[in-house]
Design a protein around this motif. Structure first.
Motif, PDB file in Angstrom:
ATOM      1  N   GLU A  15      25.581   3.588 -17.876  1.00 31.14           N
ATOM      2  CA  GLU A  15      26.340   2.346 -17.689  1.00 31.14           C
ATOM      3  C   GLU A  15      26.715   1.755 -19.045  1.00 31.14           C
ATOM      4  O   GLU A  15      26.101   2.075 -20.057  1.00 31.14           O
ATOM      5  CB  GLU A  15      25.552   1.331 -16.846  1.00 31.14           C
ATOM      6  CG  GLU A  15      24.324   0.764 -17.516  1.00 31.14           C
ATOM      7  CD  GLU A  15      23.608  -0.326 -16.695  1.00 31.14           C
ATOM      8  OE1 GLU A  15      23.954  -0.577 -15.528  1.00 31.14           O
ATOM      9  OE2 GLU A  15      22.684  -0.927 -17.259  1.00 31.14           O
ATOM     10  N   ASP A  17      18.096   1.433 -11.366  1.00 26.77           N
ATOM     11  CA  ASP A  17      18.960   0.698 -12.290  1.00 26.77           C
ATOM     12  C   ASP A  17      18.192   0.323 -13.551  1.00 26.77           C
ATOM     13  O   ASP A  17      16.967   0.195 -13.524  1.00 26.77           O
ATOM     14  CB  ASP A  17      19.449  -0.573 -11.574  1.00 26.77           C
ATOM     15  CG  ASP A  17      20.720  -1.142 -12.180  1.00 26.77           C
ATOM     16  OD1 ASP A  17      21.234  -0.571 -13.158  1.00 26.77           O
ATOM     17  OD2 ASP A  17      21.196  -2.176 -11.670  1.00 26.77           O
ATOM     18  N   ASP A  18      18.937   0.145 -14.637  1.00 24.82           N
ATOM     19  CA  ASP A  18      18.352  -0.262 -15.921  1.00 24.82           C
ATOM     20  C   ASP A  18      17.231   0.690 -16.310  1.00 24.82           C
ATOM     21  O   ASP A  18      16.209   0.266 -16.876  1.00 24.82           O
ATOM     22  CB  ASP A  18      17.845  -1.711 -15.858  1.00 24.82           C
ATOM     23  CG  ASP A  18      18.953  -2.709 -15.544  1.00 24.82           C
ATOM     24  OD1 ASP A  18      20.131  -2.321 -15.591  1.00 24.82           O
ATOM     25  OD2 ASP A  18      18.640  -3.880 -15.249  1.00 24.82           O
TER      26      ASP A  18
HETATM   27 CA    CA Z   1      22.180  -1.880 -14.853  1.00 23.49          CA
END
Ligand code: CA
Ligand code: C2E
Ligand code: CA
Ligand code: CA
Length: 281
Positions: free
Chosen positions: A241, A184-185
């Motif tokens: 995202e 993530d990220d």
């Molecule tokens: Ca994220």
């Protein structure tokens, strides 16, 4: 230098109200997590945000995101209460609650015959500090009648880099147990390429900060193109995202991004909306 007394007073006051809010959040979180005697209205609940496969724009799964609606404080965002839960050690109980809640939901959807693909759950950096994280999670999932292949686990790049060797070991166990892992990220931490190569994660989730100005920023475009091409060479998928605009989506599709998520398709929605919008024929 002499401090301006008015400023000092102002800062202290601001500090005090900041601490007070933190304290109220902590107390309340403790209460809802540990006091179950009286059936209270469900203050904590999960919402689900769909992922879409590209270029078809078909449902590719959901991300489960926690919400807290306090009767007096109103809606408190996870961006605010998760860090407090982490600072106070409440995160373990909270995550336990989240995993159980999502398991219950997936068992129910499964029984109703809904094809929800995989559902992503966010894992806190602190949870990875526990060497037995994979075993603990597996038994939690199995005990509730759910299956690891229903899940994807979102772990931030920063969390992984904090303890690289242990993280690899945990991710290997999770993958062997049939969980899938997404980083993530992605792009906001500092993973080395050597490390990335050996990481048992199926997906890189590009942080929304690279998507936001994508259309006007040739730097962001360069990063996105490079991440997609590197991920594909390593046999990994890319999810973007925070996709809000058609132009961002068009760019991502043109450059081979695999999956997208964002307000362009849907905000995080309630369980009722999920079944109405995605599972009813
Ligand atoms: Ca994220
Ligand atoms: P995240 O995992 O990076 O989640 C993405 C955040 O971006 C979510 O905010 C989501 O609602 C929001 N978002 C999605 N699409 C868009 C878009 O198109 N535009 C914009 N501007 N925002 C978008 P949310 O739900 O407030 O969650 C914030 C953070 O809190 C999450 O960041 C995650 O780190 C954490 N979090 C949320 N739920 C959980 C949970 O159950 N467990 C843990 N450990 N952390 C959680
Ligand atoms: Ca996430
Ligand atoms: Ca984030």
């Amino acid at each position: 230098a002499k401090k301006n007394p008015a400023c000092v007073a102002f800062c202290n006051k601001e500090m005090a109200s900041y601490n007070k809010k933190r304290h109220i959040i902590e107390q309340n979180l403790r209460k809802i997590l540990f006091v179950n005697e009286e059936p209270q209205p469900q203050q904590l609940f999960m919402v689900y945000q769909p992922f879409m496969s590209l270029p078809e724009k078909q449902l590719a799964g959901f991300e489960a995101l926690v919400r807290w609606e306090h009767p007096e404080l109103g809606v408190i965002s996870p961006g605010e209460f998760i860090p407090i839960a982490e600072d106070t050690g409440l995160i373990f109980t909270l995550s336990h609650w989240v995993v159980n809640r999502v398991c219950e939901q997936l068992v129910e959807w499964h029984q109703q015959g809904f094809d929800f693909k995989r559902v992503s759950v966010n894992i806190s950096a602190l949870e990875l500090m526990n060497i037995k994280f994979a075993e603990d999670l597996l038994s939690l999932v199995v005990q509730s009648g759910a299956q690891p292949c229903w899940f994807k686990l979102e772990i931030t790049e920063t969390a992984l880099m904090a303890i690289p060797e242990q993280a690899i070991e945990i991710l290997q166990k999770l993958t062997m147990a049939d969980f899938e892992v997404a980083i993530d990220d992605f792009g906001t931490g500092y993973s080395s390429l050597t490390y990335l190569k050996s990481l048992p994660a199926s997906t890189l989730k590009i942080d929304q900060s690279f998507i936001r100005n994508l259309i006007d920023s040739s730097e962001d475009q360069a990063v996105i193109k490079a991440v997609i091409s590197m991920a594909h060479s390593l046999g990994k998928q890319v999810t973007a995202e925070g996709v809000e605009q058609q132009a961002q989506l068009d760019y991502l599709i043109a450059h081979g991004c695999d999956v997208a998520q964002g307000y362009y398709f849907s905000r995080p929605i309630s369980v009722q909306e999920v079944s109405r919008l995605y599972f009813e024929v």
